[in-house]
Scaffold this motif. Structure first.
Motif, PDB file in Angstrom:
ATOM      1  N   ASP A   1       0.816  -1.215   0.000  1.00 25.79           N
ATOM      2  CA  ASP A   1       0.000   0.000   0.000  1.00 25.79           C
ATOM      3  C   ASP A   1       0.851   1.267   0.000  1.00 25.79           C
ATOM      4  O   ASP A   1       0.360   2.351  -0.307  1.00 25.79           O
ATOM      5  N   ARG A   2       2.114   1.153   0.331  1.00 28.44           N
ATOM      6  CA  ARG A   2       2.994   2.313   0.393  1.00 28.44           C
ATOM      7  C   ARG A   2       3.705   2.586  -0.937  1.00 28.44           C
ATOM      8  O   ARG A   2       3.770   3.715  -1.385  1.00 28.44           O
ATOM      9  N   CYS A   3       4.244   1.510  -1.574  1.00 24.63           N
ATOM     10  CA  CYS A   3       5.069   1.750  -2.764  1.00 24.63           C
ATOM     11  C   CYS A   3       4.670   0.941  -3.990  1.00 24.63           C
ATOM     12  O   CYS A   3       5.200   1.168  -5.068  1.00 24.63           O
ATOM     13  N   GLY A   4       3.787  -0.034  -3.833  1.00 26.19           N
ATOM     14  CA  GLY A   4       3.346  -0.823  -4.973  1.00 26.19           C
ATOM     15  C   GLY A   4       4.176  -2.061  -5.263  1.00 26.19           C
ATOM     16  O   GLY A   4       3.868  -2.809  -6.188  1.00 26.19           O
ATOM     17  N   ALA A   5       5.238  -2.311  -4.488  1.00 24.48           N
ATOM     18  CA  ALA A   5       6.027  -3.534  -4.664  1.00 24.48           C
ATOM     19  C   ALA A   5       5.210  -4.736  -4.184  1.00 24.48           C
ATOM     20  O   ALA A   5       4.165  -4.576  -3.553  1.00 24.48           O
ATOM     21  N   GLN A   6       5.698  -5.940  -4.459  1.00 27.17           N
ATOM     22  CA  GLN A   6       4.978  -7.131  -4.015  1.00 27.17           C
ATOM     23  C   GLN A   6       4.884  -7.142  -2.492  1.00 27.17           C
ATOM     24  O   GLN A   6       5.855  -6.874  -1.792  1.00 27.17           O
ATOM     25  N   ALA A   7       3.700  -7.434  -1.981  1.00 26.55           N
ATOM     26  CA  ALA A   7       3.456  -7.453  -0.540  1.00 26.55           C
ATOM     27  C   ALA A   7       3.850  -8.795   0.055  1.00 26.55           C
ATOM     28  O   ALA A   7       3.570  -9.849  -0.521  1.00 26.55           O
ATOM     29  N   TYR A   8       4.494  -8.735   1.201  1.00 27.92           N
ATOM     30  CA  TYR A   8       4.862  -9.931   1.954  1.00 27.92           C
ATOM     31  C   TYR A   8       4.312  -9.876   3.377  1.00 27.92           C
ATOM     32  O   TYR A   8       4.512 -10.806   4.137  1.00 27.92           O
ATOM     33  N   LEU A   9       3.625  -8.798   3.725  1.00 22.68           N
ATOM     34  CA  LEU A   9       2.988  -8.681   5.035  1.00 22.68           C
ATOM     35  C   LEU A   9       1.553  -8.208   4.873  1.00 22.68           C
ATOM     36  O   LEU A   9       1.293  -7.254   4.121  1.00 22.68           O
ATOM     37  N   ARG A  10       0.650  -8.873   5.575  1.00 27.41           N
ATOM     38  CA  ARG A  10      -0.750  -8.444   5.643  1.00 27.41           C
ATOM     39  C   ARG A  10      -1.017  -8.084   7.100  1.00 27.41           C
ATOM     40  O   ARG A  10      -0.782  -8.880   7.998  1.00 27.41           O
TER      41      ARG A  10
END
Length: 77
Positions: A18-27
């Motif tokens: 949600d901050r930078c658009g990279a792949q998320a690894y934390l929800r």
């Protein structure tokens, strides 16, 4: 009061920070409802604040080192 959380589904490449658009690894499931997704970098950066407002944190950052280890093993063969 007991809160029952349903098991979270694994994060995929389509889940973006949600901050930078990279792949998320934390929800991060918020106490107030809703969720936030973060890449490993932003998850670490905001961790102290997130722990204060999180009902649950799904951390899949270990997948990053698993991929790097597998790639290094493949290159040696």
């Amino acid at each position: 009061m007991t809160t029952v959380l349903t098991p979270a589904s694994p994060l995929t490449a389509a889940d973006r920070c949600d901050r930078c658009g990279a792949q998320a690894y934390l929800r991060v499931v918020l106490i107030s409802g809703g969720e936030l997704l973060f890449c490993a970098h932003h998850g670490r950066k905001f961790e102290p604040e997130l722990k204060k407002i999180a009902a649950e944190i799904q951390d899949e950052t270990d997948r990053l080192t698993a991929v790097q280890t597998a790639t290094a093993d493949e290159e040696q063969h």
